[in-house]
Design a protein around this motif. Structure first.
Motif, PDB file in Angstrom:
ATOM      1  N   ARG A 141      -9.237 -96.130 -73.698  1.00 31.08           N
ATOM      2  CA  ARG A 141      -7.854 -96.523 -74.171  1.00 31.08           C
ATOM      3  C   ARG A 141      -6.874 -95.498 -74.321  1.00 31.08           C
ATOM      4  O   ARG A 141      -7.022 -94.179 -74.679  1.00 31.08           O
ATOM      5  CB  ARG A 141      -8.152 -97.122 -75.537  1.00 31.08           C
ATOM      6  CG  ARG A 141      -6.873 -97.810 -75.973  1.00 31.08           C
ATOM      7  CD  ARG A 141      -7.028 -98.666 -77.292  1.00 31.08           C
ATOM      8  NE  ARG A 141      -7.938 -99.841 -76.846  1.00 31.08           N
ATOM      9  CZ  ARG A 141      -8.250-100.641 -77.663  1.00 31.08           C
ATOM     10  NH1 ARG A 141      -8.010-100.677 -79.127  1.00 31.08           N
ATOM     11  NH2 ARG A 141      -8.927-101.843 -77.170  1.00 31.08           N
TER      12      ARG A 141
ATOM     13  N   THR B  31      -3.223 -99.402 -73.199  1.00 28.30           N
ATOM     14  CA  THR B  31      -4.058 -99.776 -72.114  1.00 28.30           C
ATOM     15  C   THR B  31      -5.488 -99.604 -72.572  1.00 28.30           C
ATOM     16  O   THR B  31      -6.084 -98.800 -73.405  1.00 28.30           O
ATOM     17  CB  THR B  31      -3.893 -98.797 -70.892  1.00 28.30           C
ATOM     18  OG1 THR B  31      -4.131 -97.768 -70.927  1.00 28.30           O
ATOM     19  CG2 THR B  31      -2.340 -98.995 -70.315  1.00 28.30           C
ATOM     20  N   ASP B  32      -6.098-100.674 -72.105  1.00 25.57           N
ATOM     21  CA  ASP B  32      -7.665-100.328 -72.043  1.00 25.57           C
ATOM     22  C   ASP B  32      -8.574-100.695 -70.776  1.00 25.57           C
ATOM     23  O   ASP B  32      -7.968-101.549 -69.935  1.00 25.57           O
ATOM     24  CB  ASP B  32      -8.189-101.616 -73.019  1.00 25.57           C
ATOM     25  CG  ASP B  32      -9.503-101.581 -73.644  1.00 25.57           C
ATOM     26  OD1 ASP B  32      -9.958-100.538 -73.563  1.00 25.57           O
ATOM     27  OD2 ASP B  32      -9.891-102.433 -74.307  1.00 25.57           O
ATOM     28  N   ALA B  33      -9.499-100.141 -70.596  1.00 29.37           N
ATOM     29  CA  ALA B  33     -10.236-100.347 -69.283  1.00 29.37           C
ATOM     30  C   ALA B  33     -10.725-101.792 -69.313  1.00 29.37           C
ATOM     31  O   ALA B  33     -11.094-102.322 -70.362  1.00 29.37           O
ATOM     32  CB  ALA B  33     -11.544 -99.363 -69.194  1.00 29.37           C
ATOM     33  N   PRO B  34     -10.647-102.447 -68.185  1.00 30.03           N
ATOM     34  CA  PRO B  34     -11.025-103.866 -68.120  1.00 30.03           C
ATOM     35  C   PRO B  34     -12.670-103.844 -68.296  1.00 30.03           C
ATOM     36  O   PRO B  34     -13.482-103.099 -68.129  1.00 30.03           O
ATOM     37  CB  PRO B  34     -10.734-104.442 -66.535  1.00 30.03           C
ATOM     38  CG  PRO B  34     -10.700-103.263 -66.012  1.00 30.03           C
ATOM     39  CD  PRO B  34     -10.120-102.026 -66.811  1.00 30.03           C
TER      40      PRO B  34
ATOM     41  N   GLY C 113     -14.918-100.910 -69.842  1.00 33.98           N
ATOM     42  CA  GLY C 113     -14.012-101.278 -70.915  1.00 33.98           C
ATOM     43  C   GLY C 113     -14.115-102.667 -71.824  1.00 33.98           C
ATOM     44  O   GLY C 113     -14.963-103.309 -71.623  1.00 33.98           O
TER      45      GLY C 113
ATOM     46  N   GLY D  42     -11.558-104.292 -72.462  1.00 25.82           N
ATOM     47  CA  GLY D  42     -10.507-105.524 -72.167  1.00 25.82           C
ATOM     48  C   GLY D  42      -9.732-106.172 -73.100  1.00 25.82           C
ATOM     49  O   GLY D  42      -9.266-107.373 -73.209  1.00 25.82           O
TER      50      GLY D  42
ATOM     51  N   SER E 180      -4.990-103.404 -68.841  1.00 28.21           N
ATOM     52  CA  SER E 180      -5.391-102.379 -67.881  1.00 28.21           C
ATOM     53  C   SER E 180      -4.286-101.484 -67.040  1.00 28.21           C
ATOM     54  O   SER E 180      -3.150-102.183 -66.900  1.00 28.21           O
ATOM     55  CB  SER E 180      -6.530-102.716 -66.994  1.00 28.21           C
ATOM     56  OG  SER E 180      -6.049-103.357 -65.866  1.00 28.21           O
TER      57      SER E 180
END
Length: 134
Positions: free
Chosen positions: A13, A27-30, A35, A37, A41
């Motif tokens: 994140r 943002t967050d990894a999918p 991630g 989600g 992303s």
């Protein structure tokens, strides 16, 4: 002078702050890339930026022509490729409840959208499919 200051938080994140306004984006990894989600992303932001940029430039043209874009909406679909993982296609579907009857104006708006700075900045390897429901 920097425009954005970003920080890695944890667990894939990030936080980015727009320095002029102080606004923040997380943002967050999918999920399909390790991630949670739980936020946009980074590639979601690229796809969103394309649609927002198109509408911003359309808005400039509309203002110049004395037209309101009220009721204009759009949906963005991001298609990913693998090996390497990257954006393969961005699909933008525009809808406008009450479009102008002026066909010349509508064409100007469509041309403006397709020549916005983000559209011109993306690699030709990223397909841009733009549909106008007006």
């Amino acid at each position: 002078m920097p425009t954005i200051k970003s920080t890695y938080l944890e667990n894939l994140r990030t936080s980015s702050q727009h320095l002029q306004s102080g606004r923040e984006i997380i943002t967050d990894a999918p999920v399909d890339n390790n991630g949670k989600g739980e936020a946009f992303s980074p590639t979601d932001l690229v796809a969103s930026a394309l649609g927002s940029c198109m509408v911003t430039i359309m808005g400039i043209v509309a203002q110049r022509e004395g037209v309101e874009l009220e009721g204009l909406t759009w949906e963005v679909t991001k298609v990913m490729a693998s090996n390497p993982r990257k954006i393969k296609e961005i699909i933008i579907d525009f809808s406008w409840e009450k479009p102008s009857d002026d066909q010349k104006l509508l064409q100007k708006l469509k041309n403006a959208a397709k020549t916005c700075p983000v559209a011109l900045s993306l690699s030709e390897e990223v397909a841009q499919t733009v549909n106008f429901d007006f």
